[in-house]
Design a protein around this motif. Structure first.
Motif, PDB file in Angstrom:
ATOM      1  N   LEU A 346       0.826  -1.210   0.000  1.00  0.00           N
ATOM      2  CA  LEU A 346       0.000   0.000   0.000  1.00  0.00           C
ATOM      3  C   LEU A 346       0.858   1.257   0.000  1.00  0.00           C
ATOM      4  CD1 LEU A 346      -2.824  -0.982   2.529  1.00  0.00           C
ATOM      5  CD2 LEU A 346      -2.990  -0.892   0.036  1.00  0.00           C
ATOM      6  N   ASP A 347       1.946   1.233   0.780  1.00  0.00           N
ATOM      7  CA  ASP A 347       2.850   2.383   0.803  1.00  0.00           C
ATOM      8  C   ASP A 347       3.524   2.578  -0.553  1.00  0.00           C
ATOM      9  OD1 ASP A 347       2.275   2.930   3.434  1.00  0.00           O
ATOM     10  OD2 ASP A 347       3.932   1.727   4.214  1.00  0.00           O
ATOM     11  N   GLN A 348       3.847   1.465  -1.217  1.00  0.00           N
ATOM     12  CA  GLN A 348       4.491   1.556  -2.521  1.00  0.00           C
ATOM     13  C   GLN A 348       3.543   2.186  -3.553  1.00  0.00           C
ATOM     14  OE1 GLN A 348       6.225  -2.150  -3.823  1.00  0.00           O
ATOM     15  NE2 GLN A 348       6.810  -1.356  -5.834  1.00  0.00           N
ATOM     16  N   TYR A 349       2.255   1.820  -3.479  1.00  0.00           N
ATOM     17  CA  TYR A 349       1.284   2.404  -4.405  1.00  0.00           C
ATOM     18  C   TYR A 349       1.080   3.885  -4.111  1.00  0.00           C
ATOM     19  CZ  TYR A 349      -2.981   2.927  -7.175  1.00  0.00           C
ATOM     20  OH  TYR A 349      -3.909   3.334  -8.097  1.00  0.00           O
ATOM     21  N   THR A 350       0.971   4.226  -2.839  1.00  0.00           N
ATOM     22  CA  THR A 350       0.808   5.634  -2.465  1.00  0.00           C
ATOM     23  C   THR A 350       2.014   6.459  -2.910  1.00  0.00           C
ATOM     24  OG1 THR A 350      -0.495   4.962  -0.549  1.00  0.00           O
ATOM     25  CG2 THR A 350       0.381   7.204  -0.548  1.00  0.00           C
ATOM     26  N   ASP A 351       3.186   5.892  -2.802  1.00  0.00           N
ATOM     27  CA  ASP A 351       4.401   6.582  -3.232  1.00  0.00           C
ATOM     28  C   ASP A 351       4.356   6.881  -4.728  1.00  0.00           C
ATOM     29  OD1 ASP A 351       7.189   7.531  -2.726  1.00  0.00           O
ATOM     30  OD2 ASP A 351       7.704   5.852  -4.043  1.00  0.00           O
ATOM     31  N   PHE A 352       3.838   5.924  -5.504  1.00  0.00           N
ATOM     32  CA  PHE A 352       3.692   6.148  -6.946  1.00  0.00           C
ATOM     33  C   PHE A 352       2.741   7.316  -7.211  1.00  0.00           C
ATOM     34  CE2 PHE A 352       0.479   5.183 -10.263  1.00  0.00           C
ATOM     35  CZ  PHE A 352       1.210   5.590 -11.373  1.00  0.00           C
ATOM     36  N   LEU A 353       1.583   7.334  -6.539  1.00  0.00           N
ATOM     37  CA  LEU A 353       0.607   8.400  -6.765  1.00  0.00           C
ATOM     38  C   LEU A 353       1.158   9.758  -6.326  1.00  0.00           C
ATOM     39  CD1 LEU A 353      -2.661   6.582  -5.619  1.00  0.00           C
ATOM     40  CD2 LEU A 353      -1.894   6.987  -7.966  1.00  0.00           C
ATOM     41  N   ASP A 354       1.863   9.789  -5.213  1.00  0.00           N
ATOM     42  CA  ASP A 354       2.493  11.039  -4.777  1.00  0.00           C
ATOM     43  C   ASP A 354       3.488  11.533  -5.821  1.00  0.00           C
ATOM     44  OD1 ASP A 354       1.116  11.319  -2.396  1.00  0.00           O
ATOM     45  OD2 ASP A 354       2.603  10.187  -1.230  1.00  0.00           O
ATOM     46  N   ASP A 355       4.207  10.607  -6.421  1.00  0.00           N
ATOM     47  CA  ASP A 355       5.191  10.996  -7.434  1.00  0.00           C
ATOM     48  C   ASP A 355       4.507  11.571  -8.671  1.00  0.00           C
ATOM     49  OD1 ASP A 355       8.216  10.790  -7.789  1.00  0.00           O
ATOM     50  OD2 ASP A 355       7.505   9.934  -9.698  1.00  0.00           O
ATOM     51  N   VAL A 356       3.327  11.039  -9.002  1.00  0.00           N
ATOM     52  CA  VAL A 356       2.565  11.601 -10.121  1.00  0.00           C
ATOM     53  C   VAL A 356       2.250  13.070  -9.843  1.00  0.00           C
ATOM     54  CG1 VAL A 356       0.364  11.526 -11.352  1.00  0.00           C
ATOM     55  CG2 VAL A 356       1.555   9.393 -10.831  1.00  0.00           C
ATOM     56  N   LEU A 357       1.782  13.361  -8.637  1.00  0.00           N
ATOM     57  CA  LEU A 357       1.432  14.741  -8.289  1.00  0.00           C
ATOM     58  C   LEU A 357       2.667  15.642  -8.286  1.00  0.00           C
ATOM     59  CD1 LEU A 357      -1.061  14.018  -5.356  1.00  0.00           C
ATOM     60  CD2 LEU A 357      -1.616  14.523  -7.749  1.00  0.00           C
ATOM     61  N   ASN A 358       3.752  15.149  -7.746  1.00  0.00           N
ATOM     62  CA  ASN A 358       4.980  15.958  -7.681  1.00  0.00           C
ATOM     63  C   ASN A 358       5.539  16.240  -9.065  1.00  0.00           C
ATOM     64  OD1 ASN A 358       4.865  16.003  -4.882  1.00  0.00           O
ATOM     65  ND2 ASN A 358       6.153  14.178  -4.652  1.00  0.00           N
ATOM     66  N   THR A 359       5.512  15.233  -9.936  1.00  0.00           N
ATOM     67  CA  THR A 359       6.044  15.428 -11.290  1.00  0.00           C
ATOM     68  C   THR A 359       5.169  16.392 -12.076  1.00  0.00           C
ATOM     69  OG1 THR A 359       6.927  13.176 -11.247  1.00  0.00           O
ATOM     70  CG2 THR A 359       6.830  14.263 -13.385  1.00  0.00           C
ATOM     71  N   SER A 360       3.852  16.335 -11.884  1.00  0.00           N
ATOM     72  CA  SER A 360       2.966  17.284 -12.550  1.00  0.00           C
ATOM     73  C   SER A 360       3.279  18.709 -12.102  1.00  0.00           C
ATOM     74  CB  SER A 360       1.509  16.944 -12.238  1.00  0.00           C
ATOM     75  OG  SER A 360       0.640  17.923 -12.763  1.00  0.00           O
ATOM     76  N   ALA A 361       3.533  18.889 -10.799  1.00  0.00           N
ATOM     77  CA  ALA A 361       3.849  20.227 -10.293  1.00  0.00           C
ATOM     78  C   ALA A 361       5.181  20.727 -10.845  1.00  0.00           C
ATOM     79  CB  ALA A 361       3.878  20.201  -8.767  1.00  0.00           C
ATOM     80  N   THR A 362       6.130  19.814 -11.011  1.00  0.00           N
ATOM     81  CA  THR A 362       7.456  20.190 -11.518  1.00  0.00           C
ATOM     82  C   THR A 362       7.419  20.540 -12.997  1.00  0.00           C
ATOM     83  OG1 THR A 362       8.543  18.782  -9.872  1.00  0.00           O
ATOM     84  CG2 THR A 362       9.834  19.401 -11.817  1.00  0.00           C
ATOM     85  N   THR A 363       6.662  19.732 -13.789  1.00  0.00           N
ATOM     86  CA  THR A 363       6.653  19.900 -15.242  1.00  0.00           C
ATOM     87  C   THR A 363       5.537  20.818 -15.724  1.00  0.00           C
ATOM     88  OG1 THR A 363       5.213  17.977 -15.554  1.00  0.00           O
ATOM     89  CG2 THR A 363       7.603  17.575 -15.529  1.00  0.00           C
ATOM     90  N   ASN A 364       4.550  21.084 -14.842  1.00  0.00           N
ATOM     91  CA  ASN A 364       3.366  21.856 -15.206  1.00  0.00           C
ATOM     92  C   ASN A 364       2.583  21.185 -16.334  1.00  0.00           C
ATOM     93  OD1 ASN A 364       1.641  24.042 -14.681  1.00  0.00           O
ATOM     94  ND2 ASN A 364       2.481  25.212 -16.400  1.00  0.00           N
TER      95      ASN A 364
END
Length: 467
Positions: A346-364
């Motif tokens: 579950l933590d591994q899946y949440t980490d993936f979703l968090d990374d999606v949000l962070n990458t979107s913020a970085t790349t716009n």
């Protein structure tokens, strides 16, 4: 492949309603079986006028005793038991004369005339046509008996059913003659007005399995004034941005009044269940995004590999894969906490979703949920193909949440790959209380969290004998 929906077997022998001429082979193929039980209805349109049915009472001929075949039991079979009456889809808002509100009747030119109060169009004994068949199905599905079925001929059995329907209204409709006029048509239309579902969709609700996880549009209608969607505590670890986008998407796709295309439009799905809608894709809405997204997608690829490892580990228990005991073991592995430097699943899946949000913020760059509805071809309109545009929808997650619309490239898999960058999936099941349980990479993981066995899902999807 063209789709089919599961329904009812038809009688194969000729059936004639008393008072009718012998039915042709073509007409006999339209005979359906009565379906017991009526749907819950809300906010019925009450009549402020009497029928004023032109022609008043008509004398009924004496009942003729006919040998009728025993109606076969309801069974799952692709494409069976559906109405063959001509459909008259209306665009949003309908045509200028569209007064009827239910998907069963709206847009039928003859029934619209009845609803408009054109006395010469009222339905009565001796008439025939597809519009008569449509009304017969409306009465049969409410539990009124027409033993010969929906033949399209208005005979004595249909007359009796019409009178019974009028007498059952509160207050009763008068005169209680066997004529379908403006008040009778208005009352019958109100019974089926919401959800905005045609008979094929309604039939699918009667014949489905896995009822505890079959959140169809009638259940959505009941949910709306009472409660909001909630998430299973196990899935509450999913970031709020994704949970909000999921619930917004589900509310739009399950709209009881129509679809995201508007009121009185054909539904986007018949329900949210393993039979219709059980996942959405997480995509970047450009085929050539920033290279930063490759690292994000690699996290999802690693998650898929981890799920395979856990399945193999569950197999070591000695239980049959996807059976009840195996499912319990697999759920335990999915929900187990991490050990040392190894994350829990579950933590591994949440980490993936968090990374999606962070990458979107970085790349716009925008991230969307891409929905494909009517997943199983046994549980969709018979005329629907895999590439039907009704099957494809999307809404934005970040940076700016949006409403649900059709993607410009449709539902074709090749077009999806050409126009988006796929990151991963959100798989989910929804129980009868509107509780969402979500995980990935397949519906097997989400189903395992609620103890739902994959073999039951597969059998239900394919119309196979239930294990």
């Amino acid at each position: 492949m063209a789709g089919h929906q599961a329904g009812l077997h038809r009688a194969s022998r000729q059936t004639v309603e008393p008072g009718a001429a012998p039915v042709s082979d073509d007409a006999n193929r339209r005979v359906g079986n009565p379906v017991p039980g009526a749907p819950d209805t809300k906010d019925l349109v009450r009549r402020e006028i009497g029928d004023g049915e032109a022609g008043g009472e008509v004398a009924l001929p004496g009942e003729k005793t006919l040998e009728r075949p025993v109606q076969p039991p309801r069974q799952l079979r692709a494409g069976a038991g559906r109405s063959t009456a001509t459909r008259h889809p209306c665009p949003e808002g309908g045509s200028a004369m569209a007064l009827l509100k239910s998907a069963r009747f709206r847009g039928d030119p003859l029934l619209e005339k009845v609803r408009a109060g054109i006395a010469s169009s009222y339905l009565k004994f001796g008439q025939s046509g597809s519009h008569i068949e449509t009304v017969q199905y409306g009465l049969i599905d409410l539990g009124h008996s027409i033993p010969s079925g929906a033949t399209g001929f208005f005979g004595s059995e249909t007359s009796t059913a019409v009178v019974q329907f009028k007498q059952n209204q509160v207050p009763p409709l008068t005169p209680t003659d066997p004529v379908v006029g403006i008040a009778t048509m208005t009352a019958l239309d109100a019974e089926w007005a919401m959800p905005y579902a045609d008979r094929d969709e309604w039939l699918s609700w009667q014949t489905r399995r896995i009822p505890a996880f079959d959140f169809h549009r009638r259940r959505e209608l009941a949910r709306l004034p009472l409660t909001s969607y909630t998430f299973n505590p196990i899935s509450a670890v999913i970031p709020v941005e994704f949970r909000s986008a999921m619930t917004a998407g589900l509310e739009a796709l399950l709209d009881p009044a129509g679809s995201p295309d508007g009121s009185f439009t054909t539904p986007a799905t018949w329900g949210a269940s393993p039979l219709d809608l059980e996942h959405c894709h997480i995509v970047v809405d450009t085929p050539s995004p920033s290279p930063d997204w490759l690292n994000t997608r690699n996290k999802y690829i690693a998650l898929r590999a981890r799920s395979t490892t856990l399945m193999n580990q569950a197999d070591l228990s000695g239980h049959t894969r996807f059976g009840p005991a195996w499912t319990v073991v697999y759920k335990g592995l999915l929900t187990a906490p991490g050990v040392g430097s190894t994350q829990g699943y579950l933590d591994q899946y949440t980490d993936f979703l968090d990374d999606v949000l962070n990458t979107s913020a970085t790349t716009n760059e925008s991230v969307r949920l891409l929905w494909h509805t009517f997943e199983s071809d046994n549980w969709r309109p018979v005329e629907m193909s895999d590439n039907d545009p009704r099957r494809a929808w999307w809404n934005e997650v970040v940076p700016a949440p949006s409403g649900v619309t059709h993607p410009p490239f449709g539902s074709n898999e090749g077009a999806v790959a050409t126009n988006t960058f796929l990151l991963g999936d959100l798989q989910f099941v929804i129980d009868e209380f509107a509780v969402i349980t979500a995980l990935a990479p397949t519906y097997i993981e989400a189903a395992a969290l609620v103890g739902l066995e994959e073999k039951h899902i597969f059998a239900a999807m394919q119309g196979l004998p239930y294990p």
